[in-house]
Scaffold this motif. Structure first.
Motif, mmCIF file in Angstrom:
data_model
loop_
_atom_site.group_PDB
_atom_site.id
_atom_site.type_symbol
_atom_site.label_atom_id
_atom_site.label_comp_id
_atom_site.label_asym_id
_atom_site.label_seq_id
_atom_site.Cartn_x
_atom_site.Cartn_y
_atom_site.Cartn_z
ATOM 1 N N ASN A 222 0.860 -1.173 0.000
ATOM 2 C CA ASN A 222 0.000 0.000 0.000
ATOM 3 C C ASN A 222 0.901 1.229 0.000
ATOM 4 O OD1 ASN A 222 -1.692 2.178 0.560
ATOM 5 N ND2 ASN A 222 -2.915 1.071 2.072
ATOM 6 N N SER A 223 0.944 1.942 -1.112
ATOM 7 C CA SER A 223 1.875 3.068 -1.249
ATOM 8 C C SER A 223 1.544 4.206 -0.298
ATOM 9 C CB SER A 223 1.863 3.587 -2.689
ATOM 10 O OG SER A 223 0.614 4.181 -3.012
ATOM 11 N N GLN A 224 0.327 4.216 0.266
ATOM 12 C CA GLN A 224 -0.096 5.297 1.151
ATOM 13 C C GLN A 224 -0.031 4.915 2.629
ATOM 14 O OE1 GLN A 224 -3.964 6.072 -0.510
ATOM 15 N NE2 GLN A 224 -3.136 7.018 -2.367
ATOM 16 N N ASP A 225 0.600 3.778 2.919
ATOM 17 C CA ASP A 225 0.760 3.297 4.290
ATOM 18 C C ASP A 225 2.248 3.264 4.605
ATOM 19 O OD1 ASP A 225 0.992 1.782 6.633
ATOM 20 O OD2 ASP A 225 -0.710 0.500 6.127
ATOM 21 N N ILE A 226 2.671 3.980 5.633
ATOM 22 C CA ILE A 226 4.101 4.074 5.925
ATOM 23 C C ILE A 226 4.694 2.750 6.378
ATOM 24 C CG2 ILE A 226 4.059 6.545 6.423
ATOM 25 C CD1 ILE A 226 4.011 5.883 9.396
ATOM 26 N N ASP A 227 3.863 1.744 6.685
ATOM 27 C CA ASP A 227 4.405 0.418 6.965
ATOM 28 C C ASP A 227 4.935 -0.232 5.687
ATOM 29 O OD1 ASP A 227 3.890 0.512 9.664
ATOM 30 O OD2 ASP A 227 1.908 -0.413 9.485
ATOM 31 N N PHE A 228 4.488 0.244 4.540
ATOM 32 C CA PHE A 228 4.920 -0.306 3.257
ATOM 33 C C PHE A 228 5.857 0.638 2.502
ATOM 34 C CE2 PHE A 228 0.933 -2.444 4.173
ATOM 35 C CZ PHE A 228 1.219 -3.764 3.872
ATOM 36 N N LYS A 229 5.642 1.947 2.650
ATOM 37 C CA LYS A 229 6.509 2.923 1.983
ATOM 38 C C LYS A 229 6.694 4.100 2.938
ATOM 39 C CE LYS A 229 6.662 6.229 -1.813
ATOM 40 N NZ LYS A 229 6.411 7.404 -0.946
ATOM 41 N N MET A 230 7.935 4.353 3.268
ATOM 42 C CA MET A 230 8.267 5.399 4.237
ATOM 43 C C MET A 230 9.385 6.262 3.653
ATOM 44 S SD MET A 230 7.789 6.643 7.313
ATOM 45 C CE MET A 230 8.676 7.669 8.509
ATOM 46 N N PRO A 231 9.226 7.604 3.571
ATOM 47 C CA PRO A 231 8.122 8.409 4.080
ATOM 48 C C PRO A 231 6.911 8.386 3.154
ATOM 49 C CG PRO A 231 9.716 9.826 3.025
ATOM 50 C CD PRO A 231 10.307 8.448 3.014
ATOM 51 N N PHE A 232 5.822 8.960 3.639
ATOM 52 C CA PHE A 232 4.604 9.023 2.852
ATOM 53 C C PHE A 232 4.764 10.008 1.697
ATOM 54 C CE2 PHE A 232 0.729 11.328 1.811
ATOM 55 C CZ PHE A 232 -0.137 10.292 1.485
ATOM 56 N N GLY A 233 4.238 9.626 0.540
ATOM 57 C CA GLY A 233 4.046 10.559 -0.562
ATOM 58 C C GLY A 233 5.300 11.091 -1.211
ATOM 59 N N ALA A 234 5.193 12.343 -1.684
ATOM 60 C CA ALA A 234 6.298 13.005 -2.371
ATOM 61 C C ALA A 234 7.511 13.073 -1.452
ATOM 62 C CB ALA A 234 5.875 14.403 -2.813
ATOM 63 N N ARG B 163 -3.107 13.924 -2.247
ATOM 64 C CA ARG B 163 -2.313 14.046 -1.016
ATOM 65 C C ARG B 163 -0.984 13.304 -1.158
ATOM 66 N NH1 ARG B 163 -3.036 10.454 3.344
ATOM 67 N NH2 ARG B 163 -1.904 11.062 5.220
ATOM 68 N N GLU B 164 -1.021 12.150 -1.830
ATOM 69 C CA GLU B 164 0.200 11.367 -2.015
ATOM 70 C C GLU B 164 1.123 11.991 -3.054
ATOM 71 O OE1 GLU B 164 1.555 6.755 -3.034
ATOM 72 O OE2 GLU B 164 -0.477 7.427 -3.513
ATOM 73 N N ASN B 165 0.566 12.525 -4.121
ATOM 74 C CA ASN B 165 1.373 13.004 -5.246
ATOM 75 C C ASN B 165 1.949 14.395 -5.043
ATOM 76 O OD1 ASN B 165 0.827 10.617 -6.561
ATOM 77 N ND2 ASN B 165 -0.716 11.476 -7.927
ATOM 78 N N TYR B 166 1.280 15.234 -4.240
ATOM 79 C CA TYR B 166 1.714 16.615 -4.077
ATOM 80 C C TYR B 166 2.675 16.736 -2.895
ATOM 81 C CZ TYR B 166 -1.858 18.516 -7.275
ATOM 82 O OH TYR B 166 -2.619 18.830 -8.375
ATOM 83 N N PRO B 167 3.823 17.393 -3.080
ATOM 84 C CA PRO B 167 4.656 17.719 -1.909
ATOM 85 C C PRO B 167 3.840 18.524 -0.903
ATOM 86 C CG PRO B 167 5.861 18.124 -3.948
ATOM 87 C CD PRO B 167 4.443 17.833 -4.344
ATOM 88 N N ALA B 168 4.151 18.373 0.362
ATOM 89 C CA ALA B 168 3.339 19.004 1.413
ATOM 90 C C ALA B 168 3.201 20.504 1.213
ATOM 91 C CB ALA B 168 3.949 18.701 2.783
ATOM 92 N N GLU B 169 4.279 21.168 0.808
ATOM 93 C CA GLU B 169 4.216 22.622 0.614
ATOM 94 C C GLU B 169 3.190 22.990 -0.449
ATOM 95 O OE1 GLU B 169 5.637 25.117 2.293
ATOM 96 O OE2 GLU B 169 6.481 23.662 3.685
ATOM 97 N N ASN B 170 3.114 22.200 -1.510
ATOM 98 C CA ASN B 170 2.147 22.462 -2.575
ATOM 99 C C ASN B 170 0.745 22.022 -2.177
ATOM 100 O OD1 ASN B 170 4.886 21.309 -4.219
ATOM 101 N ND2 ASN B 170 4.162 23.338 -4.742
ATOM 102 N N TYR B 171 0.667 20.922 -1.445
ATOM 103 C CA TYR B 171 -0.645 20.411 -1.027
ATOM 104 C C TYR B 171 -1.345 21.409 -0.116
ATOM 105 C CZ TYR B 171 -4.104 17.112 0.823
ATOM 106 O OH TYR B 171 -5.288 16.495 1.193
#
Length: 645
Positions: free
Chosen positions: A16-28, A439-447
């Motif tokens: 799950n790309s949106q779960d930090i147990d599978f991909k860390m850090p989250f998102g961009a 939320r996953e695709n946008y860097p936090a600053e842009n989101y």
């Protein structure tokens, strides 16, 4: 896509790309930082090898290693892991996984789901859909003042005429002037469908200055103006002189006074920059079409001089420019009296770049650099209609969010998602996937800088869109007005409680209607406002303005029912949160017992037992220990929080 072999069930492989147990850090992710991938394979399928297939202009393979075994729901899995350092240059990366399965000695793949929205994916025999990672340069924050503000958009000709006699400041050749302020706008066209007379109502800059107090009552902190430069049309996307204020709007003195008065009241002004094309009647194109020796000749792409030339979407009134032609670039960006210098010195705080998809990346990066050099807190917003993190324009993948181009984009996807949810095109689970994808695709600053709109000068007004939806409900005609109001309040409450910058298109807050252009550009209905709706907007803008959680808080979306969509805004490692839950059904109330420990406990130190339910004007403390009982009436959106709001 081919179906998978019979022995590989959907949960034989877990990721799950949106779960930090599978991909860390989250998102961009910032360039040069490490990403940890964990993917699980069921022991029974006898997986022999796992590879990450990464696409970064070219395709590369990275081996994952067995880390440990893990039991999930009485099934045994092997955890495969990889620590991957991202490249030093920003690029949109795409990836999937490849598996060698011993039971059949076959190759299988795990990639994104069929909608390409991230999260839980699918197993493929071939041609997997890729996941995405947006890379960006770190230490390039978007302006804090903008991220925490409420914006208001004005189409200048249609907001307010402050002249006592109601007359225009100036007139244009061969134009049409309306007899009454509340007339509906229309186009006057010839048999070829070409506009032959531009129409004007006479809104002006002094009219905006006169109503700054009105904007402050709506807690506005950002004022975005559609083009104000001299032009032939009423929309002014056909610039005739970049250095001049259109005389109908007033003078440069009027503009400076407006900017100064706004600034004194805590409102920053943003201008609309139209740099992909000029007007056919511009001083530049007129000169270029008279002589090939004109200093502006090289700005344009003539096919058959002087009558055939490249124009925006084939509209001959809008000849396209060569944005990277040195003299044009100097005129707009680099010169001592460049357009950027000229207007930034008046005190504006940034720009909205028209048709950003058609501006070269080099132009955008240097435009941004110049603005930030003048004012490090300047904001650059791009007109992008899709997910801006993976936009392809003219065969080129754009890198708007690399940290050197756009701070913000117009969030048309949000408008589309919400309207599709309410019109029944998608259910809440799908809406959740769309929301999480951005939320996953946008860097936090842009989101958190997303320009969250429900209406604009380019789409139907939100009230008209809602009325179209309600007409399809199987409810009594006499009840449709109340239903429209409920949906409008739901959508606006969602808009003002999501991450990003909520934007009011002038008049939406008082129930102004309008279909497609030019109907969506009606005049502000002074004296005929929907006062109840205005009070509602004043309430939700105050809620937003005074809430640290709504300005800065993280978000978690949830979907308890196909007709019900919700989310929690929260500040990590605190007990503070605000929840929003919306029922799109026009027929039935929905009753739920929300598990607050599941929704809140994972990011809160503990859960308060007093939850406050906010329903327009009523705030009720509800005793809840584990299950939070909540009843949502038809077409209602409720807010609940850890503190009284």
């Amino acid at each position: 896509m081919n179906s998978i072999s019979y022995f590989l069930q959907p949960d034989s492989i877990l990721f799950n790309s949106q779960d930090i147990d599978f991909k860390m850090p989250f998102g961009a992710t910032a360039c040069g930082e490490e990403i940890t991938f964990n993917i699980l394979t069921e022991v029974s399928i006898n997986c022999l090898d796992v590879r990450l297939i990464l696409k970064n202009g070219k395709e590369s393979e990275f081996k994952l290693y067995k880390k440990k075994e893990k039991k999930i729901r009485d099934r045994d899995y092997i955890v495969w892991s990889l620590h991957f350092k991202t490249p030093s240059l920003p690029k949109t990366l795409f990836y999937h996984f490849k598996f060698l399965i011993g039971n059949s000695n076959s190759i299988f793949y795990y990639g994104n789901n069929s909608l390409g929205l991230g999260g839980v994916g699918s197993i493929y025999e071939n041609h997997p859909i890729d996941y995405q990672i947006t890379l960006f340069y770190k230490n390039n924050p978007s302006p804090k003042w903008f991220k925490e503000s409420i914006a208001y958009q004005i189409f200048p000709d249609r907001f307010c005429n402050a002249n006592r006699d109601g007359k225009l400041n100036a007139t244009k050749e061969n134009s049409f002037i309306y007899g009454r302020w509340n007339d509906k706008p229309m186009y006057i066209k010839n048999s070829k469908g070409e506009i032959v007379r531009w129409d004007f109502f006479g809104g002006n800059l002094k009219g905006i200055t006169q109503n700054i107090g009105y904007l402050k009552d709506l807690n506005v902190g950002t004022l975005y103006l559609n083009p104000i430069f001299e032009a032939t049309s009423n929309h002014r996307y056909d610039t005739t002189n970049y250095h001049n204020i259109d005389p109908i709007l007033g003078t440069l003195k009027d503009f400076k006074e407006m900017v100064r008065e706004c600034k004194q009241r805590g409102i920053c002004t943003i201008l609309d920059g139209v740099f992909n094309h000029t007007g056919k009647d511009s001083i530049y194109f007129k000169d270029a079409s008279r002589s090939t020796k004109s200093p502006f000749y090289s700005w344009y792409r003539f096919k058959e001089y002087p009558y055939d030339y490249d124009s925006w979407w084939g509209i001959k009134d809008l000849p396209c420019v060569n944005e990277l032609e040195p003299s044009f670039f100097k005129y707009i960006v680099e010169g001592e009296n460049s357009v950027v210098n000229h207007w930034m010195k008046t005190g504006i705080k940034g720009w909205r770049l028209d048709v950003a998809d058609e501006l070269p990346s080099f132009f955008i990066e240097n435009f941004r650099y110049k603005c930030k050099k003048i004012d490090s807190d300047a904001i650059i917003i791009g007109e992008v209609w899709e997910d801006a993190s993976n936009k392809i324009s003219y065969g080129q993948r754009r890198e708007y969010f690399n940290g050197k181009q756009l701070d913000s984009v117009m969030n048309y996807p949000l408008r589309t998602y919400l309207l599709n949810f309410y019109n029944g095109s998608i259910d809440s689970e799908t809406l959740l996937k769309y929301m999480n994808s951005l939320r996953e695709n946008y860097p936090a600053e842009n989101y958190f800088s997303n320009y969250n709109l429900l209406s604009s000068h380019d789409v139907k007004r939100i009230k008209t869109s809602v009325k179209d939806i309600v007409k399809c409900f199987n409810i009594d005609t006499q009840l449709q007005g109340a239903a429209v109001t409920r949906v409008l309040k739901s959508l606006s409450l969602i808009q003002f409680t999501l991450p990003g910058v909520p934007v009011i298109y002038y008049g939406d807050e008082v129930g102004l209607e309008g279909g497609k252009d030019p109907d969506n550009r009606r005049t502000y209905p002074w004296g005929s406002e929907d006062s109840n709706l205005l009070k509602w907007y004043q309430k939700i803008t105050s809620l937003r303005y005074n809430s640290k959680i709504l300005k800065k808080g993280e978000v978690k979306f949830f979907s308890p029912h196909p007709d019900v969509f919700g989310y929690i805004r929260y500040l990590p490692n605190t007990n503070d949160f605000i929840g929003v839950i919306s029922n799109r059904s026009p027929y039935k109330s929905k009753f739920f017992k929300l598990n607050l420990k599941e929704l809140v406990g994972q990011f809160s130190n503990n859960i308060t037992t007093d939850i406050y339910l906010w329903n327009e004007s009523l705030i009720v403390p509800i005793d809840s220990s584990t299950d939070f009982p909540i009843k949502i009436p038809p077409l209602k959106t409720l807010l609940f929080s850890s503190k009284s709001v």
